[in-house]
Design an enzyme around this catalytic site. Structure first.
Site, mmCIF file in Angstrom:
data_model
loop_
_atom_site.group_PDB
_atom_site.id
_atom_site.type_symbol
_atom_site.label_atom_id
_atom_site.label_comp_id
_atom_site.label_asym_id
_atom_site.label_seq_id
_atom_site.Cartn_x
_atom_site.Cartn_y
_atom_site.Cartn_z
ATOM 1 N N LYS A 126 0.961 -1.243 0.001
ATOM 2 C CA LYS A 126 -0.005 0.005 -0.104
ATOM 3 C C LYS A 126 0.933 1.203 -0.058
ATOM 4 C CE LYS A 126 -3.894 1.715 2.530
ATOM 5 N NZ LYS A 126 -4.823 1.747 3.729
ATOM 6 N N SER A 161 -9.816 1.487 2.427
ATOM 7 C CA SER A 161 -9.078 2.257 1.763
ATOM 8 C C SER A 161 -7.772 1.493 1.090
ATOM 9 C CB SER A 161 -8.414 3.253 2.651
ATOM 10 O OG SER A 161 -7.667 2.676 3.623
ATOM 11 N N SER A 167 -9.927 -1.114 6.788
ATOM 12 C CA SER A 167 -9.558 -0.969 5.493
ATOM 13 C C SER A 167 -8.499 -2.162 5.010
ATOM 14 C CB SER A 167 -8.406 0.513 5.446
ATOM 15 O OG SER A 167 -9.435 1.299 5.378
HETATM 16 N N1 GLN Z 1 -13.365 3.234 5.862
HETATM 17 C C1 GLN Z 1 -12.843 3.982 7.289
HETATM 18 C C2 GLN Z 1 -12.640 5.296 7.137
HETATM 19 O O1 GLN Z 1 -12.772 5.931 6.081
HETATM 20 C C3 GLN Z 1 -11.695 3.008 7.388
HETATM 21 C C4 GLN Z 1 -10.441 3.625 6.799
HETATM 22 C C5 GLN Z 1 -9.175 2.658 7.177
HETATM 23 O O2 GLN Z 1 -9.294 1.697 7.783
HETATM 24 N N2 GLN Z 1 -8.112 3.011 6.745
HETATM 25 O O3 GLN Z 1 -12.128 5.982 8.261
#
Ligand code: GLN
Length: 485
Positions: free
Chosen positions: A66, A141, A165
């Site tokens: 990532k 994400s 995410s």
């Molecule tokens: N969807 C969640 C957010 O936008 C989790 C994001 C993540 O785990 N990085 O905060």
């Protein structure tokens, strides 16, 4: 022999038996990614140098990362215009550990900007596409990390899970997503989003691969204040199903009632029946506070995001606006206004609000108290059960653009993943079948279930997941039609 369908362990065995070489593997995955990524937008940049430099290439397996893990002299952008030109001079601890073992990064994966999002659509560069459907989100994400493994462009990848995410995109794309307990994997030189929640983890094709990477990655990092002393080494006995005693599984009924897509529910319930046949006693308990988890998270997370993103002012590094300015306030305004996308801006504003003098007690303090109550709920639940099983998300992968104009709707998609994040628990998402989308397109998409274990009980999680993975035997069925070799 088809290299694409092999797990890390299988590839390593082929290398050890001289049936293939690292070079062959590298070339194979490289050309597969070059040929197929134009539709997926799964990666941001490609690193050819390490392979050429390595003197240990005989035992070398590629891995995608990532684009939030710093890697020395490799662009690391967090998919943000703010850091488009950023090239760190250091490696994240986890990258160093993997390099010392026998993995190397090839590609930096696309993601929601600074890891904020649940669909992959918040990348400043391009939206990643789900390999199972040309107009479907891959989840977020860690969108590119999930899509790459699902399309068999690479055997495994790294992601971060702050509120879901890893588990959520893994489930949308039909691969294994694993997040350890918060204190296990170092966050050193992983760009921070919400520091009390961020947890690095993996996307793999098998549970054993997840355990293998965990074995390499976890352990104390003296540079990291939240890292736990010592190391958790995998005990190979966990793979012997004879050692899995009758275990107690909690399936929280309240999470199967409202808001869960019917076909998704059916598939998950089938897998739970499978568990019951094999080794599980299903027990009813209650987690009354978790219904407040989304509300608490979307206060705590923006507060921490605001603090972390404050360093990105574009002065010493980062996007530097060419607009004329009338002093420092305007420099910040222009640099941050042009450099950061709408979600990081929204969270910075929300975060400043909930931390501001008049509102701190009403918002941030309350959210922190709820977080403690959620942790207590889980502690109590784990006094009577070994693992908890529930969905990862309320529906299969939705259409691109479907929720992107409605941030609140997007936030609610995280209802099943956030509770474990607030409590720092280890969790895994495992594909368990397919369901058709509820929209007019009726696309067949992966369904999953999420298994959670008590803090620091990763090995129990692997043990349970492995038995279920063997019973469901879905790995080959999860290959998206378009990406079959
Ligand atoms: N969807 C969640 C957010 O936008 C989790 C994001 C993540 O785990 N990085 O905060």
């Amino acid at each position: 022999m088809e290299l694409a369908y092999k797990s890390i362990i299988e590839l390593k065995k082929l290398i050890d038996n001289w049936e293939t070489s690292s070079e062959e593997i590298w070339k194979y995955f490289n050309s597969r990614a070059q040929n197929l990524d134009s539709d997926l937008h799964a990666f941001n940049s490609f690193n050819e140098t390490w392979f050429q430099k390595s003197d240990n290439i005989l035992s070398w397996i590629p891995l995608w990362i990532k684009d939030i893990f710093c890697e020395s002299w490799i662009p690391t952008t967090a998919s943000s215009n703010m850091l488009k030109e950023f090239v760190p001079p250091y490696d994240a601890t986890l990258i160093s550990k993997l390099k010392e073992a026998w993995m190397s990064s090839l590609w930096k994966c696309n993601m929601d900007e600074f890891a904020m999002g649940s669909s992959g659509e918040n990348s400043a560069f391009a939206s990643t596409i789900n390999p199972h459907g040309t107009n479907r989100i891959p989840g977020g994400s860690s969108s590119g990390s999930a899509a790459a493994v699902a399309a068999w462009l690479v055997p495994a990848s790294l992601g971060t899970d702050t509120g879901g995410s890893i588990r959520q995109p893994a489930s949308m794309c039909g691969v294994i997503g694993f997040k350890p307990s918060y204190w296990r994997n170092s966050r050193f030189w992983v760009m921070p989003m919400a520091s009390s929640l961020d947890t690095p983890g993996t996307f793999t094709l098998t549970v054993q691969d997840a355990a293998l990477l965990y074995d390499i990655m976890n352990g104390e990092d003296t540079n990291e204040s939240s890292s736990l002393p010592g190391k958790d080494s995998i005990d190979s006995k966990i793979w012997d199903s004879q050692n899995l005693k009758w275990i107690k599984v909690w399936v929280p009924k309240e999470y199967f009632e409202e808001g869960l897509d019917t076909e998704v529910k059916e598939q998950i319930q089938n897998s739970i029946s499978e568990m019951k046949k094999l080794w599980a006693e299903i027990i009813d308990i209650s987690l009354p506070m978790t219904k407040f988890a989304v509300a608490a998270y979307y206060i705590i997370c923006p507060a921490e995001v605001m603090t972390n993103l404050a360093r990105l002012d574009g002065i010493r590094y980062g996007h530097n606006s060419q607009l004329p300015n009338n002093g420092v306030d305007e420099i910040y305004l222009h640099n941050r206004g042009e450099g950061l996308g709408s979600e990081p801006q929204r969270r910075s504003i929300l975060g400043s609000y909930v931390l501001s003098a008049g509102f701190y007690d009403a918002y941030f303090k309350k959210a922190a108290q709820i977080r403690t109550r959620i942790i207590e709920d889980f502690n109590k639940a784990f006094e009577s059960v070994d693992v908890i099983v529930w969905p990862v998300a309320p529906s299969v992968a939705w259409k691109l653009g479907q929720n992107s104009e409605d941030p609140l709707k997007m936030y609610l998609e995280d209802a099943y993943t956030i509770p474990a994040s607030l409590a720092g628990l280890p969790g895994i998402s495992i594909p368990c079948g397919f369901a058709t989308s509820a929209d007019e397109e009726k696309t067949k998409l992966p369904v999953w279930l999420q298994i959670l274990a008590p803090r620091l009980e990763e090995q129990k999680l692997f043990q349970v997941s492995y038995v279920l993975e063997q019973a469901l035997n879905l790995r080959e069925k999860m290959i998206p039609e378009k990406y079959k070799v």
